[in-house]
Every structure is written in structure tokens, then in C-alpha cells.
Write a protein that holds these residues in place. Sequence first.
Motif, PDB file in Angstrom:
ATOM      1  N   ILE A 229      11.919  -3.573 -15.030  1.00 24.73           N
ATOM      2  CA  ILE A 229      12.569  -2.911 -13.884  1.00 24.73           C
ATOM      3  C   ILE A 229      13.429  -3.926 -13.117  1.00 24.73           C
ATOM      4  O   ILE A 229      14.602  -3.677 -12.828  1.00 24.73           O
ATOM      5  N   VAL A 230      12.849  -5.078 -12.823  1.00 22.46           N
ATOM      6  CA  VAL A 230      13.578  -6.082 -12.023  1.00 22.46           C
ATOM      7  C   VAL A 230      14.789  -6.603 -12.789  1.00 22.46           C
ATOM      8  O   VAL A 230      15.868  -6.800 -12.225  1.00 22.46           O
ATOM      9  N   ALA A 231      14.642  -6.774 -14.113  1.00 18.31           N
ATOM     10  CA  ALA A 231      15.781  -7.266 -14.915  1.00 18.31           C
ATOM     11  C   ALA A 231      16.939  -6.262 -14.874  1.00 18.31           C
ATOM     12  O   ALA A 231      18.101  -6.633 -15.051  1.00 18.31           O
ATOM     13  N   LYS A 232      16.619  -4.988 -14.629  1.00 17.12           N
ATOM     14  CA  LYS A 232      17.667  -3.957 -14.543  1.00 17.12           C
ATOM     15  C   LYS A 232      18.088  -3.711 -13.096  1.00 17.12           C
ATOM     16  O   LYS A 232      18.804  -2.757 -12.796  1.00 17.12           O
ATOM     17  N   GLY A 233      17.589  -4.526 -12.177  1.00 11.91           N
ATOM     18  CA  GLY A 233      18.071  -4.471 -10.800  1.00 11.91           C
ATOM     19  C   GLY A 233      17.288  -3.552  -9.885  1.00 11.91           C
ATOM     20  O   GLY A 233      17.695  -3.276  -8.754  1.00 11.91           O
ATOM     21  N   GLY A 234      16.122  -3.065 -10.367  1.00 15.90           N
ATOM     22  CA  GLY A 234      15.360  -2.125  -9.555  1.00 15.90           C
ATOM     23  C   GLY A 234      14.158  -2.751  -8.877  1.00 15.90           C
ATOM     24  O   GLY A 234      13.857  -3.936  -9.079  1.00 15.90           O
ATOM     25  N   ASN A 235      13.508  -1.947  -8.048  1.00 14.80           N
ATOM     26  CA  ASN A 235      12.209  -2.281  -7.446  1.00 14.80           C
ATOM     27  C   ASN A 235      11.138  -1.474  -8.163  1.00 14.80           C
ATOM     28  O   ASN A 235      11.423  -0.390  -8.697  1.00 14.80           O
ATOM     29  N   PHE A 236       9.920  -1.996  -8.103  1.00 16.25           N
ATOM     30  CA  PHE A 236       8.795  -1.305  -8.723  1.00 16.25           C
ATOM     31  C   PHE A 236       7.825  -0.901  -7.613  1.00 16.25           C
ATOM     32  O   PHE A 236       7.231  -1.760  -6.964  1.00 16.25           O
ATOM     33  N   LEU A 237       7.690   0.410  -7.377  1.00 18.00           N
ATOM     34  CA  LEU A 237       6.743   0.929  -6.378  1.00 18.00           C
ATOM     35  C   LEU A 237       5.554   1.498  -7.149  1.00 18.00           C
ATOM     36  O   LEU A 237       5.616   2.577  -7.724  1.00 18.00           O
ATOM     37  N   LEU A 238       4.473   0.722  -7.177  1.00 22.20           N
ATOM     38  CA  LEU A 238       3.312   1.043  -8.012  1.00 22.20           C
ATOM     39  C   LEU A 238       2.234   1.713  -7.163  1.00 22.20           C
ATOM     40  O   LEU A 238       1.861   1.194  -6.109  1.00 22.20           O
ATOM     41  N   ASN A 239       1.769   2.865  -7.621  1.00 26.23           N
ATOM     42  CA  ASN A 239       0.844   3.686  -6.817  1.00 26.23           C
ATOM     43  C   ASN A 239      -0.608   3.591  -7.277  1.00 26.23           C
ATOM     44  O   ASN A 239      -0.904   3.660  -8.471  1.00 26.23           O
ATOM     45  N   VAL A 240      -1.494   3.490  -6.279  1.00 19.62           N
ATOM     46  CA  VAL A 240      -2.938   3.635  -6.492  1.00 19.62           C
ATOM     47  C   VAL A 240      -3.441   4.663  -5.483  1.00 19.62           C
ATOM     48  O   VAL A 240      -3.065   4.621  -4.307  1.00 19.62           O
ATOM     49  N   GLY A 241      -4.291   5.603  -5.948  1.00 18.20           N
ATOM     50  CA  GLY A 241      -4.873   6.583  -5.036  1.00 18.20           C
ATOM     51  C   GLY A 241      -6.225   6.089  -4.541  1.00 18.20           C
ATOM     52  O   GLY A 241      -7.158   5.980  -5.338  1.00 18.20           O
ATOM     53  N   PRO A 242      -6.363   5.769  -3.251  1.00 14.51           N
ATOM     54  CA  PRO A 242      -7.658   5.308  -2.731  1.00 14.51           C
ATOM     55  C   PRO A 242      -8.739   6.381  -2.882  1.00 14.51           C
ATOM     56  O   PRO A 242      -8.444   7.586  -2.912  1.00 14.51           O
ATOM     57  N   GLN A 243      -9.976   5.930  -2.995  1.00 14.51           N
ATOM     58  CA  GLN A 243     -11.126   6.834  -3.114  1.00 14.51           C
ATOM     59  C   GLN A 243     -11.371   7.553  -1.794  1.00 14.51           C
ATOM     60  O   GLN A 243     -10.943   7.102  -0.739  1.00 14.51           O
ATOM     61  N   PRO A 244     -12.091   8.692  -1.829  1.00 16.79           N
ATOM     62  CA  PRO A 244     -12.404   9.423  -0.588  1.00 16.79           C
ATOM     63  C   PRO A 244     -13.276   8.615   0.373  1.00 16.79           C
ATOM     64  O   PRO A 244     -13.274   8.859   1.570  1.00 16.79           O
ATOM     65  N   ASP A 245     -13.990   7.595  -0.134  1.00 20.67           N
ATOM     66  CA  ASP A 245     -14.828   6.785   0.776  1.00 20.67           C
ATOM     67  C   ASP A 245     -14.025   5.658   1.425  1.00 20.67           C
ATOM     68  O   ASP A 245     -14.539   4.917   2.250  1.00 20.67           O
TER      69      ASP A 245
END
Length: 463
Positions: free
Chosen positions: A325-341
Amino acid sequence: MLSSTKILVICFGLASLVMASRLSASEAPEADAQLARRIEWFRDRKFGFFMHWGAYSQLGCIESWPLVWADRKWSNPSLRTFDEMLAFRKKYWALNATFNPTKFDPQSWAKIAENAGMRYVMFTTKHHDGFCMYDTKQTDYKVTGSDCPWSKSPKADVARAVFDAFRQQGFGIGAYFSKADWHHPGYWDPQRPAIDRNPNYDTSKEPQRWEDFVKFTHAQIEELMSNYGRIDILWLDAGQVRPPKQDIRMDELAAMARQHQPHLIIVDRTAGTKHENYRTPEQEVPDRPLSYPWETCMTMGDQWSFKPNDNYKSTRRLVQLLVDIVAKGGNFLLNVGPQPDGDLPPEAVKRLQEIGKWMAVNGEAIYATRPIAPYKTGRVCFTSKGDTVYAIYLAEDSRNAPPASIALPRGAPRPKAGSEVHLLGFDGAMKWTEADGGVVIQLPEAAIKNPPCEHAWVVKITP
Ligand code: JFZ
């Protein structure tokens, strides 16, 4: 005399500034200049932490979408009848009455993300389901509402706690906000059946109902823009909300937001207007650089929200996605879903820690770099910073050590006669020779036996 590398980088930079101003053209040139600077700030940060967290996390289901009858095949496949959908909605809407994340520790989240090499955060203040993860005064359907157990906590205003903790770690702050709100009667009138993601009435025939919703939406955005400290990015989701049938008066909204946050980057996703200051390919990486600022948003697992035993991508896959992604000039927005606790899933944390190990050795080849042709050739991606070029070799799946040599073909960036090449994380210059118009770099035996990192190895070429 400017080197060809420098000329390429300057041209690309100018092109993206022009594109940024085109995407954000406004009447005030100085506003465009300010926005262009902010886009460069954003492009320098490269790696963001996205979190989808809401009452839905308790079900381990997809965020909001199981509410939509027309999308049930992928979002809620067990439903057979509309009555079953109505029963599900009753259960889903009541999730606010049990949301109580007793382990929520935003400081630990921010530390984990910082150690992973992430430099900005994007947090769901309100998803399509309308449950507000911040203390809005516009509705009681919120985490600070008296019927939500978490409202008794000193950290009840979750968005505030997240923004404060991440800002304290030097993060850029992004507020995800859904323009659609399926809990609001001005979007889904509860007296009529809601079939798809759009308003369940004709907005042109009931202008006052729609106007009430527009005013509600502007008021919520104004709360986020004026009561939560410095916000760097307003990331507006639900692309179906656009003129003519769903006009929320974006010009007015953007002007108001920037009165409170003059430096604000606005991403009115998929709108293709001046309020989409950068574009957001979702779950995909473009196959070549784009001529405008962009960010790939992607789940680490199968879904944006928390899913028990989710199927997380490997650390190698995630590192190589970042490099690509970075080599192509972009940003990487990486998602994690937190647990209910309130904890982050341990398997996700493990990957973030491993990504952090790679970034600790190779971050200089990522942060504040810009693309340079040929961007990627074979297993080698290129980034550049000033006159320095980084050639990043992506390990094959079966390989855990760098190859004995890395060939940079004719036309790729190459060291000048007499200049040095180094392997990031390894002391000492490496030998390189001319070959077929390109160069071949010999990696030291010691670096192969005891690699400075896993997954990808970076050759630094200084003039
Ligand atoms: C949207 C949301 O519907 C989804 O729940 C999640 O929040 C994601 C980050 O954003 O999903 C989209 C938005 C845009 C596209 C696809 C899915 N798109 O433009 O193809």
C-alpha cells in the motif's frame, strides 16, 4: 542538477497536491493550501488503527447490517421471515441496556497501537445503527444514556476516552460517523416497514421529517467537532446519503465543522465531491499508484466488529499489505473489533505486536515516504524519502530469511557508483555489482543466518 528520482518524486507530489485541491476545491485558496498541507501530514502517517466498537459487539455479529432486511442474505442469513427480522431488531435495539465493557482501558489500546507502529486512530462514534459511543445531547440512544450500564463509569463517554488516550500518545485523531441512522425516526420511521438501507419514506413528500434528521445530524457533528478536542479527520460513512433524495447539506456541514476544526480533513466516502478529501478503497489494494490521496481500510479478521474466533490475517500478510500500500502511495487503516468486555482480542494483539517488531526495524522505509517508479517489480517494492530509496523485498511464504541476493532490474532505482547500500537492522554496507543494466545486491551471510526481522527486508540506497 536534480536527479531523475527527485524529479519523479516532485512531479508525483505536485500531482497529488493538485488532486487534493481538486478533491477539495473551495473558494478560499488559502483553505486549499491548508488542506493540501494536512493531506501531506496524513500521507506521512501511513498506518492507522481502525476500531468498530458498539453495542453490537455483544452479539459478535456484523455491525448494524443484520438490521437490514434487504441485506439479510450476507448479514443475517438465518432470518427466514420479516417477523423474525422484527424480533431480531427488538433484541438488537435493546443491546444498549446490557453494554458494560468493564475491561475498557483506552490507554492500553493506545499503547498497543503505538507499539504496532500506528500513527492515527479512527473510532466509530456512531455506526448505521444509531447507537452513539459518545455523550450526545441529541438522543438517549447512547453509551452515556441512563439505561446503559456503562453510563455509570467515569469512562462512559467512550469516544472521549479513546480520543484523549490516543492523542496523549501523539496519534492523529479520526472520528468515524455514519450519515445514515437507522434508529432515528427521520431516517427509518418506526411506524412503517424498513426494508433496505435507505429512508423508509419518500423524503421529497415529507420534507419536514427529513429536515428534522438533517438538523439532528448537523447537531451531532457539531458536538463532535466542538467538545472532543482536536479532531484531524472526519470520516463520514454511508455513501447512500447524498443528494437528491438524501441531501444532508454537506457544504453547510463541512463549513460548520471547519469553523471548529480549521485543519480538518473530511472524507465524505464515495461521494466524489470536494468533501471527499481522500478516497478509501475498502478491503482492497489498488493494483497501481493512484493520482490522488487514498487509504485502504481493511479488517484484520473477517468483519469490522468483534467476532469470536475471528479469522485474522497472518502477520506476514499484514506487513506485506502495508508495504504494498505504502509503495503505491496509500495509507493503511487496519481494523480490529474490540471485545464486548473492552479488551482487544488476544490474537489481534499478538499480530499488532509482531507488526510492531517489523516497524521498529524498518519504519523509516514507511513513514513520510512517497512512491517512486516502478513502485513494485517482482517481489521488490520501492519507497523514497528525499534522495534515499528503500527497496523492500517481500518474503515468499516459505522463506524466513533474506535471499542471498536481491536484483534490482534495469530502470529500477539503483545506487550510484561508489555509493553504499545497507540492510535496515544490520550493521555494515553490502556489496553490489552491475548486472544487465541493473544491479545485484549481495546479502551478508550473517544477515541471512540471523535476519534483522521477518516477513520483508529493506535495502536502503543512499546517493
Ligand atoms: C461501510 C459500512 O457499511 C461497514 O459496516 C463498515 O463500517 C465499513 C468500514 O464501511 O461499508 C462500506 C462502505 C463503502 C463501500 C463498501 C462497504 N464501498 O464504497 O464499496
